[in-house]
Structures are given as structure tokens and as C-alpha cells.
Design an enzyme around this catalytic site. Structure first.
Site, PDB file in Angstrom:
ATOM      1  N   ARG A  23      69.179 -11.658 -98.334  1.00 58.19           N
ATOM      2  CA  ARG A  23      67.943 -12.311 -98.784  1.00 58.19           C
ATOM      3  C   ARG A  23      66.838 -11.252 -98.830  1.00 58.19           C
ATOM      4  O   ARG A  23      66.228 -10.946 -97.809  1.00 58.19           O
ATOM      5  CB  ARG A  23      67.575 -13.439 -97.810  1.00 58.19           C
TER       6      ARG A  23
ATOM      7  N   HIS B 100      61.987 -16.056 -96.504  1.00 63.49           N
ATOM      8  CA  HIS B 100      62.808 -17.279 -96.479  1.00 63.49           C
ATOM      9  C   HIS B 100      62.303 -18.290 -97.510  1.00 63.49           C
ATOM     10  O   HIS B 100      63.039 -18.787 -98.353  1.00 63.49           O
ATOM     11  CB  HIS B 100      62.786 -17.893 -95.076  1.00 63.49           C
TER      12      HIS B 100
ATOM     13  N   TYR C 187      59.745  -9.915 -88.754  1.00 62.72           N
ATOM     14  CA  TYR C 187      60.975  -9.870 -87.946  1.00 62.72           C
ATOM     15  C   TYR C 187      62.060  -8.925 -88.464  1.00 62.72           C
ATOM     16  O   TYR C 187      63.135  -8.866 -87.907  1.00 62.72           O
ATOM     17  CB  TYR C 187      61.552 -11.292 -87.784  1.00 62.72           C
TER      18      TYR C 187
END
Lengths: 359, 326
Positions: A257, A261, A270
Site C-alpha cells: 500500500r 490507508h 508509522y
């Protein structure tokens, strides 16, 4: 009292095309030049659409949605293997598959723009709407597959989900039911390695998602998810086996990805940019483009033309979307039940009277 | 006319509807060869085979989620959950999917299915076998919640539930299963979903219940009449969703008094909704406060304390007298 090995297994990974667009001819699926060109066009359209949707969201013209850029090889490649008579049961990161199955872009925008009427598929399109709760929709695919088999149809069901979904209990129940009843279902996992902020190694200690299939008595295969030929090949085979009565299969598309998100997420909190950059170099569209150029299916002018055509189509859809009227108030109550119940009719009438200034 | 208990009436309803409609499929744990742990599906496996009477893996969410797919695919699944205490893994499938598909697809994908399960106490059962959590299902938009009170009602309501184009949760009061036999017509019939039933007419007070406690309030009404204390109207709600406020409100307007009886915990129970409906529509007709007789807000106790938890005929009689004397 000997110790015997009851079961041993190995998990295969399939790669057909490398980053430079070189293919292993012995593994190359049967695809005509026209079909390859069509595949490329849908992937480019999906990318352009995704980027335009991001802009619309940032301008406040669209709600939160999950981006698909970088995963076109996986979900578009899988959906490209479907026939009209097959069903698709999606999660929420498969925009390209929606377009491929016949959902109009303006309706896709309508749904993600906050109008549920955009969830209606053209007549005859066998697909369920996006499923927002993670990992619970695969059971519907299993039941739907059972129904197709019971009716004697030669059709299969493709259900798509992320690797995070494989931690859900319903994943296990869906895999088990599909295997026990030998339902014609292909479980297609887009393992993009990040469930929001949780990386795969914290999601599971299984080396692969594919190996989870063995526990349910079905085959599991990993493919390079950014290699659209590998995806198409594996999914085509699994669908055909399913249609032929050989039961379900699990395919893990190993991808990444590269986006956040959703539009509400900031992945820089993160994970490292370097990791993302590394995966950008494995871009599925550029890889297919290189293959096509090497094989005389595309040139620079053609590449530009495909891109411009996609930009034009998206612009047209956005214009149609933006001209749409919001749903009338009655729509709130229109489809709760087949026939409106007295308590609901009373609530509807109260709202309508208020809107008419009667109260 | 044959005299059947509720188990036999439900079994007959399933058999006749499966005979009539090839798309009706029964599935659940032990529903096949075993005929269900309460024998509700007795004989169906022999008659229809394993494709239509499916013993499933032991997974409630799986049963309901799978049934949703079957329903979208053109079948009418009737899923059995062995006890309502074990339905909660499937609550997500019921709430997040079964009840929503019609709305979110604007009518394009629908889920005509029934999830049936025994519920309620009074059977001296082990833990997790006596709960009465119907209110948490009645709160779900897009779902119908039906609760029969006797064998005749069970057959007619279940037949209607199977024919309903929307998902129905069908709660079967376990304590009624074999407690009473009554005449049940052999031929098929349906009873309306969404209409309460006036079981006994009266003029002084309205007693309202569903499931097993329809019998409790009926007995209380008969005792009060026999003692010439008062003339009580008895209503069986039958379907708590959609709730038939009109029948209840018309009754309370006539009697001026209402008591709702349920074994589910009192706070947030469906009695609260009925009480609120009465207050909104009939407050000026009331001669006394609307009262609830309900289970306590405790975990349902095991057998030794169960009689203290369950509403009893004695308690209902006392509360009716207190309300009459208000």
C-alpha cells in the site's frame, strides 16, 4: 510406535513478469494483444481516477475513501479473470474492479460522495457493494458460491480482502464453510502489508497468507501482486477450477500500500518513506507498460494517449457526479424493508411534514 | 385437527414450506440427522436430504453469514442457532449485513432469510441457555423480530417469516416448546407479521407480553376475573419489530391502565419502548402509571434462584391489583 508425517506442505510463489517487463514465456497466461491493451487501459484509468478522487476529497467534494494506487496489478488483474456469469464480493479497496465490472465512475463517486444510490449496479452485473466492516463479507461469497453450485450454474465467486482481514474470525469461518461445501469461491487476499498502521509481522506469524489455506483443506498460492500477469494467471486457473467443481482456493497477492490507508490517514506517522519508495519502483502499471513497449504493443505516443483518454473519461464522470441532485428525503426510508412498516411510515411522514413547514 | 406442541408445529411449518418452495433450505448445527437438539427439525433430513437440511460446521457467524450469501443467491435459508445464548458471534452478520443489504443496495440485493432460535428461561438450564435478549435485536433497523407464544401462533408466524422478503429473527420460547399442546390445522396458514393480537378482551387494564409470558398474563387475567377483582385485556405483541403500537394504544385508551410483562432485564428492555409509545399516544387516557414487570438487571440466575427472576402469575396479579388501586 513410529512417528509418521501425516501432512507436509509447501507454498508456491508465482512470478511471470519482472520489474523490467521481461516475462517467463512458459508461465505467460494466454492473453491477446487486445486484451493486454484493455488491461493496461483499465489500470491506467484506475490510477487516474484514484488520483482525481484524492483531489476531490481534499477539496471537500468527496468523503473519506480508501485509495488503490499501486495495487492495480492485484485487484484489476484478479477481476480481469472474471466472466460475466461470475460474482465478485469486494472489500473496499478495489476501485478498478468496480470499473471493470461495469460500475459507472459517476456512480462510484456518488456512493463515496455520500449518496447510497451510487451502490446500484447496472442490471445483470454480478457484484455486491463495497463492504466496510473488515473481513466479514467473505462468508457471503461462500454462501453465494453454494447458491451458484446448487443452481447448477457454471460460475464462480471472487472475494477480495486485505491481510488484516485474515485475522478476523469470519475469515476462518468463510474458508471453512467454502471448503466443507466445496463452494466455487476464490479467496483473493491483497496483502499490502499494512493494516492501517499495523505491519504484516504484527498481524500474523505465518510466513505467508497463502499457507493458511492448508488448514482448511484448500490450495493456497502466493503471487507477485504487482505483476498483473501472475495475478491473472493464478486467479484464472483458480476460477476455472472452481467452475469445474474442484472447490475453493486462496490466492495471496503480495503487494504494497504505497498510499495512506484512507484519505483520513497519515502513514508517515508509522512507517519509513524509504520502504514506500522501494515499492514505488515496482509499480504494476509501469511494469506492464515496459512489457508492452518491448513487445510492440505500446509506444510513448500511445502511452500518452491512454493517459489522456483516462483523464478525459474521469473528467466527464466528475462533471456528471457534480451535477447530481442529492437524494430526496423519502430515500431515507425507501429501502429499509420491501414494504414500509407503519412505524417507519409514521417517522417518514413526520420528517416530510416538518420539511414542508407543516409542523 | 391434530393437537401439537410448539416443537411439532414448527417442524410441520418447516416441512410444509420446504415442500411448497424448493428454495427453502434449513441449516444449522445438528439440524440434519439428529433433527436438532430440541428435535425441531425432526424428519426433515430424511425427507429433503443433506442439500436442503444442512449440518453446518460449529460456527454461528459462519451459519448466518453463509445464509446471507445463499439468500442473495436466490435461496431462502432458515438458519437455526442452537440456543440464543450462542447467537452473539453472528450478531455482527445480522446487524451489519443481513439487516442492511436492502438499504445499501437500494433494493438490488436482498436477504430473505429466517434466523430461528430457542430463547428464554424457566427450563432449569445451564448457563447461557436462559437469556431473553430480544430487545437488542428489536433495536436493529431493517430486521423483523417475531416471537410466537403458542403452537398455533408458531406455525402461522414461521410460515409468514419464511415468505417475508426481509430478514426475520424468530425467537422460540424454550419453556413453551413442549409445555402445551393445542389444535393446529394441518393445512398451511400465515399470521401477519407486525400485528399484535388481543388474546382476551377486558375493560379495566391492559396486560401486554410476548413469548412464554403471554400464558402468564392470560392466567393472571383469568384468576382476576374468577375472583371478580377486575376485567383485564390481554395482548400478545407477537412481533416486537415492527411493533404494532396501534393495537396496544387502542386497548390502553379503552382500559386506562397498562402493565408490560417480560422476562428480559428491565432497563432498556422492549417494555420501555412500549411504555414510551403509550405515554406519547395515550397519556391523557391513563388512570395510573404504566408499569413494567420484568427480569432484574442481573445475569439470569441458575435454577435455584430462577423462580425469583421470572415474572410469575402471582406477581402479575398483585401488580394489577396495585395499579387498579392507584
Amino acid at each position: 510406535m513410529p512417528v509418521t508425517t501425516l501432512v507436509s506442505y509447501s507454498v508456491q510463489r508465482v512470478e511471470v513478469m519482472d520489474v523490467e517487463g521481461e516475462v517467463d514465456a512458459s508461465l505467460m497466461p494466454e492473453l491477446s494483444s487486445e486484451r493486454i491493451a484493455a488491461l493496461y487501459e483499465v489500470m491506467v484509468l484506475t490510477r487516474v481516477f484514484d488520483e482525481r478522487m484524492l483531489k476531490l476529497q481534499r477539496q471537500g467534494r468527496l468523503g473519506t475513501f480508501a485509495r488503490v494506487a499501486g495495487q492495480e496489478g492485484a485487484h484489476v488483474g484478479a477481476a480481469f479473470a472474471l466472466r460475466d456469469e461470475d460474482w465478485m464480493v469486494p472489500a473496499f479497496r478495489e476501485a478498478g474492479a468496480f470499473l471493470l465490472r461495469g460500475m459507472k465512475m459517476e456512480h462510484f463517486l456518488q456512493y463515496w460522495g455520500g449518496d447510497e444510490r451510487g451502490n446500484v449496479f447496472p442490471e445483470g452485473v454480478r457484484m455486491l457493494p463495497a463492504s466496510i466492516p473488515v473481513g466479514t463479507h467473505m462468508l457471503h461469497a461462500a454462501g453465494l458460491g453454494w447458491a451458484m453450485k446448487k443452481k447448477g450454474e457454471r460460475s464462480a465467486v471472487l472475494t477480495v480482502f486485505g491481510e488484516g482481514a485474515t485475522s478476523e474470525g469470519d475469515f476462518s469461518e468463510a474458508m471453512n464453510f467454502a471448503a466443507v461445501y466445496q463452494c466455487p469461491v476464490v479467496f483473493f487476499c491483497q496483502n499490502n502489508q499494512w493494516a492501517i498502521s499495523v505491519p504484516y509481522h504484527k498481524q500474523s506469524q505465518a510466513c505467508t497468507v497463502a499457507q493458511k489455506a492448508l488448514g482448511y483443506g484448500m490450495p493456497g498460492t502466493q503471487v507477485d501482486g504487482n505483476d498483473v500477469f501472475a495475478v491473472y494467471r493464478a486467479v484464472s486457473e483458480a476460477l476455472e477450477n472452481a467452475r469445474n467443481g474442484s472447490g475453493p482456493a486462496l490466492i495471496e497477492a503480495h503487494t504494497y500500500r504505497v498510499t495512506d490507508h484512507t484519505t483520513a490517514d497519515d502513514a508517515r506517522r508509522y512507517r519509513e518513506d524509504a520502504e514506500v519508495e522501494e515499492w514505488r519502483e515496482r509499480d504494476p502499471i509501469e511494469r506492464l507498460g515496459r512489457y508492452m513497449k518491448k513487445n510492440g504493443l505500446l509506444d510513448d505516443a500511445g502511452e500518452t494517449a491512454v493517459h489522456e483518454e483516462a483523464v478525459g473519461k474521469v473528467a466527464e464522470a466528475v462533471a456528471v457526479f457534480e451535477a447530481m441532485e442529492p437524494p430526496p428525503a423519502e430515500e431515507l426510508f425507501a429501502h429499509v424493508f420491501a414494504e414500509i412498516t407503519p412505524p417507519l411510515a409514521e417517522q417518514r411522514d413526520r420528517l416530510l411534514r416538518r420539511l414542508e413547514g407543516g409542523e | 385437527m391434530a393437537r401439537l406442541n410448539m416443537v411439532e408445529a414448527i417442524d410441520q411449518a418447516l416441512r410444509q414450506e420446504m415442500d411448497r418452495d424448493d428454495t427453502v433450505i434449513v441449516l444449522g448445527e445438528d439440524v440434519g440427522k439428529d433433527g436438532g437438539v430440541f428435535r425441531v427439525t425432526d424428519g426433515l433430513y430424511e425427507r429433503f436430504g443433506e442439500d436442503r437440511v444442512m449440518d453446518t460446521p460449529l460456527a454461528e457467524s459462519g451459519i448466518v453469514g453463509f445464509a446471507i450469501g445463499m439468500a442473495i443467491g436466490g435461496f431462502k435459508p432458515v438458519a437455526e442457532i442452537q440456543f440464543s445464548g450462542f447467537v452473539y458471534p453472528a450478531y455482527d452478520q445480522i446487524l451489519s449485513h443481513a439487516a442492511r443489504f436492502r438499504t445499501r443496495s437500494r433494493g438490488q440485493r436482498t436477504v430473505p432469510m429466517v434466523v430461528r432460535m430457542p430463547y428464554g428461561g424457566g427450563i432449569r438450564a445451564l448457563e447461557h441457555h436462559s437469556e431473553s435478549m430480544e430487545a437488542v435485536f428489536a433495536h436493529i433497523p431493517g430486521l423483523k423480530v417475531v416471537i410466537p407464544s403458542d403452537p398455533y401462533e408458531a406455525k402461522g408466524l414461521l410460515t409468514a417469516a419464511i415468505r417475508d422478503p426481509d430478514p426475520v429473527v424468530f425467537f422460540e420460547p424454550a419453556r413453551v416448546y413442549r409445555a402445551i399442546k393445542m389444535e393446529v390445522p394441518e393445512e398451511q396458514y400465515t399470521l401477519p407479521i407486525g400485528e399484535a393480537r388481543v388474546v382476551r378482551e377486558g375493560t379495566d387494564l391492559t396486560l401486554i407480553a410476548w413469548g412464554a409470558h403471554v400464558r402468564t398474563i392470560k392466567e393472571a387475567a383469568e384468576r382476576l376475573a374468577g375472583d371478580k377483582r377486575c376485567d383485564v385485556e390481554v395482548i400478545d405483541v407477537r412481533t416486537i419489530s415492527p411493533f404494532d403500537a396501534a393495537t396496544v394504544v387502542a386497548s390502553v385508551k379503552k382500559t386506562g391502565r397498562a402493565i408490560i410483562v417480560h422476562e428480559a432485564p428491565q432497563s432498556g428492555g422492549f417494555g420501555a419502548e412500549i411504555s414510551a409509545q403509550i405515554m406519547e399516544r395515550a397519556v391523557l387516557h391513563l388512570e395510573a402509571p404504566v408499569k413494567r414487570i420484568a427480569g432484574f438487571d442481573t445475569i439470569p440466575p441458575l435454577s435455584k434462584l430462577e423462580d425469583l427472576y421470572q415474572p410469575s402469575v402471582d406477581l402479575v396479579v398483585d401488580e394489577v391489583i396495585a395499579t387498579m388501586e392507584f
